[in-house]
Design a protein around this motif. Structure first.
Motif, mmCIF file in Angstrom:
data_model
loop_
_atom_site.group_PDB
_atom_site.id
_atom_site.type_symbol
_atom_site.label_atom_id
_atom_site.label_comp_id
_atom_site.label_asym_id
_atom_site.label_seq_id
_atom_site.Cartn_x
_atom_site.Cartn_y
_atom_site.Cartn_z
ATOM 1 N N GLY A 194 0.807 -1.207 0.000
ATOM 2 C CA GLY A 194 0.000 0.000 0.000
ATOM 3 C C GLY A 194 0.845 1.262 0.000
ATOM 4 O O GLY A 194 0.609 2.185 -0.792
ATOM 5 N N PHE A 195 1.842 1.307 0.867
ATOM 6 C CA PHE A 195 2.704 2.490 0.921
ATOM 7 C C PHE A 195 3.572 2.615 -0.327
ATOM 8 O O PHE A 195 3.927 3.728 -0.734
ATOM 9 N N ALA A 196 3.936 1.475 -0.935
ATOM 10 C CA ALA A 196 4.755 1.528 -2.145
ATOM 11 C C ALA A 196 4.001 2.200 -3.288
ATOM 12 O O ALA A 196 4.520 3.124 -3.926
ATOM 13 N N VAL A 197 2.765 1.765 -3.553
ATOM 14 C CA VAL A 197 2.021 2.360 -4.666
ATOM 15 C C VAL A 197 1.592 3.791 -4.328
ATOM 16 O O VAL A 197 1.567 4.663 -5.208
ATOM 17 N N SER A 201 2.977 6.906 -6.521
ATOM 18 C CA SER A 201 1.965 7.820 -7.071
ATOM 19 C C SER A 201 2.223 9.255 -6.615
ATOM 20 O O SER A 201 2.080 10.204 -7.401
ATOM 21 N N ALA A 202 2.610 9.411 -5.351
ATOM 22 C CA ALA A 202 2.887 10.752 -4.821
ATOM 23 C C ALA A 202 4.067 11.388 -5.541
ATOM 24 O O ALA A 202 4.028 12.578 -5.903
ATOM 25 N N PHE A 203 5.123 10.622 -5.768
ATOM 26 C CA PHE A 203 6.278 11.153 -6.487
ATOM 27 C C PHE A 203 5.916 11.522 -7.927
ATOM 28 O O PHE A 203 6.377 12.539 -8.458
ATOM 29 N N GLN A 204 5.090 10.695 -8.572
ATOM 30 C CA GLN A 204 4.667 10.980 -9.943
ATOM 31 C C GLN A 204 3.846 12.271 -10.006
ATOM 32 O O GLN A 204 4.024 13.094 -10.908
ATOM 33 N N MET A 205 2.972 12.439 -9.046
ATOM 34 C CA MET A 205 2.160 13.661 -9.004
ATOM 35 C C MET A 205 3.023 14.876 -8.679
ATOM 36 O O MET A 205 2.806 15.972 -9.199
ATOM 37 N N PHE A 214 -2.666 9.049 -11.454
ATOM 38 C CA PHE A 214 -2.181 8.432 -10.212
ATOM 39 C C PHE A 214 -3.022 8.776 -8.983
ATOM 40 O O PHE A 214 -2.832 8.155 -7.925
ATOM 41 N N ARG A 215 -3.919 9.754 -9.086
ATOM 42 C CA ARG A 215 -4.693 10.150 -7.911
ATOM 43 C C ARG A 215 -5.471 8.998 -7.274
ATOM 44 O O ARG A 215 -5.368 8.773 -6.060
ATOM 45 N N PRO A 216 -6.263 8.260 -8.034
ATOM 46 C CA PRO A 216 -7.028 7.181 -7.393
ATOM 47 C C PRO A 216 -6.148 6.064 -6.835
ATOM 48 O O PRO A 216 -6.519 5.406 -5.858
ATOM 49 N N VAL A 217 -4.967 5.864 -7.445
ATOM 50 C CA VAL A 217 -4.061 4.823 -6.956
ATOM 51 C C VAL A 217 -3.461 5.243 -5.620
ATOM 52 O O VAL A 217 -3.270 4.419 -4.716
ATOM 53 N N VAL A 378 6.052 14.048 1.742
ATOM 54 C CA VAL A 378 6.039 13.181 2.919
ATOM 55 C C VAL A 378 5.489 11.804 2.565
ATOM 56 O O VAL A 378 6.052 10.768 2.953
ATOM 57 N N THR A 379 4.399 11.761 1.806
ATOM 58 C CA THR A 379 3.815 10.480 1.387
ATOM 59 C C THR A 379 4.785 9.694 0.527
ATOM 60 O O THR A 379 4.908 8.465 0.670
ATOM 61 N N GLY A 380 5.473 10.397 -0.368
ATOM 62 C CA GLY A 380 6.428 9.713 -1.236
ATOM 63 C C GLY A 380 7.571 9.092 -0.463
ATOM 64 O O GLY A 380 7.897 7.912 -0.646
ATOM 65 N N TRP A 381 8.183 9.869 0.429
ATOM 66 C CA TRP A 381 9.323 9.348 1.179
ATOM 67 C C TRP A 381 8.909 8.299 2.200
ATOM 68 O O TRP A 381 9.725 7.454 2.593
#
Length: 498
Positions: A194-197, A201-205, A214-217, A378-381
């Motif tokens: 869960g945290f990986a995807v 997604s956060a880094f992509q955004m 990537f928002r819904p993912v 923060v979500t990405g890291w």
């Protein structure tokens, strides 16, 4: 100090930690890939198919690297721990054979069908292949964890001619450690995926790479991470209570209990210890908290919580042969266990908090997280947080068993191969370390390369090119040997052309 035992232990720790970077990552990504494709099958939305393929590409990389690191780990068992392998061979033979012949074959077969079956199988049948891949990975984990749990809490066995022999296969599977360890690790897979995807997604955004895609993912990843983190925390709590009963020394060292405490007992929030003199150097205590964590009550009727000082004397008296080998010191590295346990528990609590807050901040009414650079960063890291927590958890599990490889039965000194040398171990440690670093670099580089592809449509092309035996592959690589009628010429007897 470079001794055979220390180098062998370091190699075991290194191979286990490196391998277990990829096990929860790969199993978690398989699960998330299954969920993404399930949404595609239910909705029929082609964007979910593209999302499945995007994250499926990273999943395939993690599985490949995980298999290689697992093979290396098996090598070091045969090289460095041959006496241990002889002792536990009759116990581990059945579960590990089932793991290899059933679970791993199932996993590897269906992941291949999933990879090449996109245009050859119906939607539901193709979805079934990734589900069976996930089921195979879970079954594989059960047998591995059953073997590890037996090392922590030996059950259903007898020792014959210096070797442990299994007397009850059901006892192996119903071992309380197996149930709790599988629940703790299994939900750890879920929160890692869960945290990986969510992190990817956060880094992509954050980099403005198809943010709508990537928002819904991201939100799905946070939801799965929250469920996994809550369940993982619950199983971890129950597992430590079981450890209190089966391995009280590990529990006492992890909780920083130097001398026995009466209930209600205070809990060490911060602590530094000198185990050579059986004393605490510095500590900050929270009243009643250890009793609450251990017994979920503050009743004075609960049993005392034994400290490492008293437990060390008990173990020395109970195992006199092992006491001679370890110099009457059964206390594990207390400072290491104390802090790794708190790092693991602290990160677990932070993961619950972050995933819950992240879900709140991505709701339809106020999707603040999608627009916040700080929140996305923060979500990405935080996608790396599960790996730190899992590593700390394994350090507690394995180091806390000192000086045993099989608790109460077989010591570390008894387990090391008799014919290895310091030189050979030092060389293999260096080679394995470099190999693991290379594999990790390949994983990171290829994953980043997939993430940097701004054209999501390219994912479709990549999967089409993966099958080397497809008709398209032959058409694109074969030379053009088609002749036109007007190009046909006759060869005369003298070699000329007409």
């Amino acid at each position: 100090m470079l001794t055979i035992v220390n180098l062998a232990r370091f190699q075991f720790a290194m191979t286990t930690i490196f391998h277990f970077f990829f096990v929860p990552f790969s199993v978690g990504m398989i699960f998330m890939t299954f969920l993404l494709e399930l949404i595609y099958v239910i909705t029929g939305d082609e964007k979910w198919k593209q999302r499945t393929k995007f994250f499926g590409s990273i999943m395939l990389l993690s599985v490949a690297v995980g298999v290689v690191t697992g093979i290396i780990q098996e090598f070091q068992f045969g090289m460095n721990w041959s006496d241990y392998s002889r002792f536990v061979g009759d116990i581990f033979g059945a579960p590990l054979a089932i793991e290899a012949l059933l679970a791993f074959f199932m996993e590897s077969t269906f992941i291949g069908i999933w990879l090449f079956g996109w245009e050859k199988l119906g939607k539901k049948l193709h979805l079934a292949t990734i589900f069976l891949t996930f089921l195979g990975s879970i079954l594989s984990s059960i047998w591995i964890l059953a073997a590890n749990s037996w090392m922590q809490n030996p059950v259903g066995y007898k020792v014959v001619n210096g070797r442990a022999t299994l007397t009850s296969f059901s006892a192996l599977l119903t071992n309380p450690q197996t149930r709790l360890e599988f629940g703790h690790v299994g939900f750890g897979f879920m929160l890692t995926g869960g945290f990986a995807v969510a992190g990817i997604s956060a880094f992509q955004m954050l980099k403005k790479r198809n943010p709508d895609f990537f928002r819904p993912v991201l939100r799905l990843g946070l939801l799965i991470a929250l469920i996994g983190a809550l369940a993982n925390f619950s199983f971890g709590d129950q597992q430590m209570i079981e450890v209190k009963n089966s391995q009280p020394m590990k529990f006492a060292a992890a909780e920083g209990v130097v001398t026995s405490l009466k209930n209600p007992a205070e809990w060490a929030l911060i602590g530094f210890y000198n185990t050579a003199d059986d004393q605490e150097i510095f500590g900050i205590k929270v009243p009643y908290m250890l009793s609450l964590l251990t017994y979920h009550s503050i009743s004075t009727k609960d049993p005392d919580i034994e400290g490492v000082t008293e437990l060390n004397k008990e173990l020395a008296a109970k195992y006199p042969k092992a006491a001679k080998e370890v110099g009457n010191n059964f206390i594990p590295p207390m400072n290491t266990l104390f802090w790794t346990f708190r790092i693991m528990a602290g990160i677990s609590a932070l993961m619950i908090l972050l995933s819950a807050v992240g879900l709140f901040l991505t709701r339809k009414k106020s999707p603040w997280l999608y627009k916040s650079k700080i929140g996305l960063t923060v979500t990405g890291w935080f996608m790396y947080a599960p790996f730190i927590a899992i590593t700390c958890g394994w350090l507690v599990t394995e180091l806390g068993r000192y000086p045993w490889t099989v608790y109460g039965l077989f010591t570390i000194q008894d387990s090391v191969s008799p014919n290895v040398s310091v030189g050979s171990l030092l060389f293999s440690n260096i080679v394995y370390f470099l190999l693991f670093c290379g594999l990790g670099a390949v994983m990171v580089i290829y994953s980043v390369n997939i993430m940097r592809k701004n054209d999501i449509e390219a994912v479709e092309v990549a999967y089409a090119k993966l099958d080397p035996f497809s008709a398209d592959a032959f058409k694109s690589s074969a030379p053009d040997i088609t002749y036109k009628p007007e190009d046909t010429q006759e060869i005369t007897e003298d070699g000329g052309k007409e």
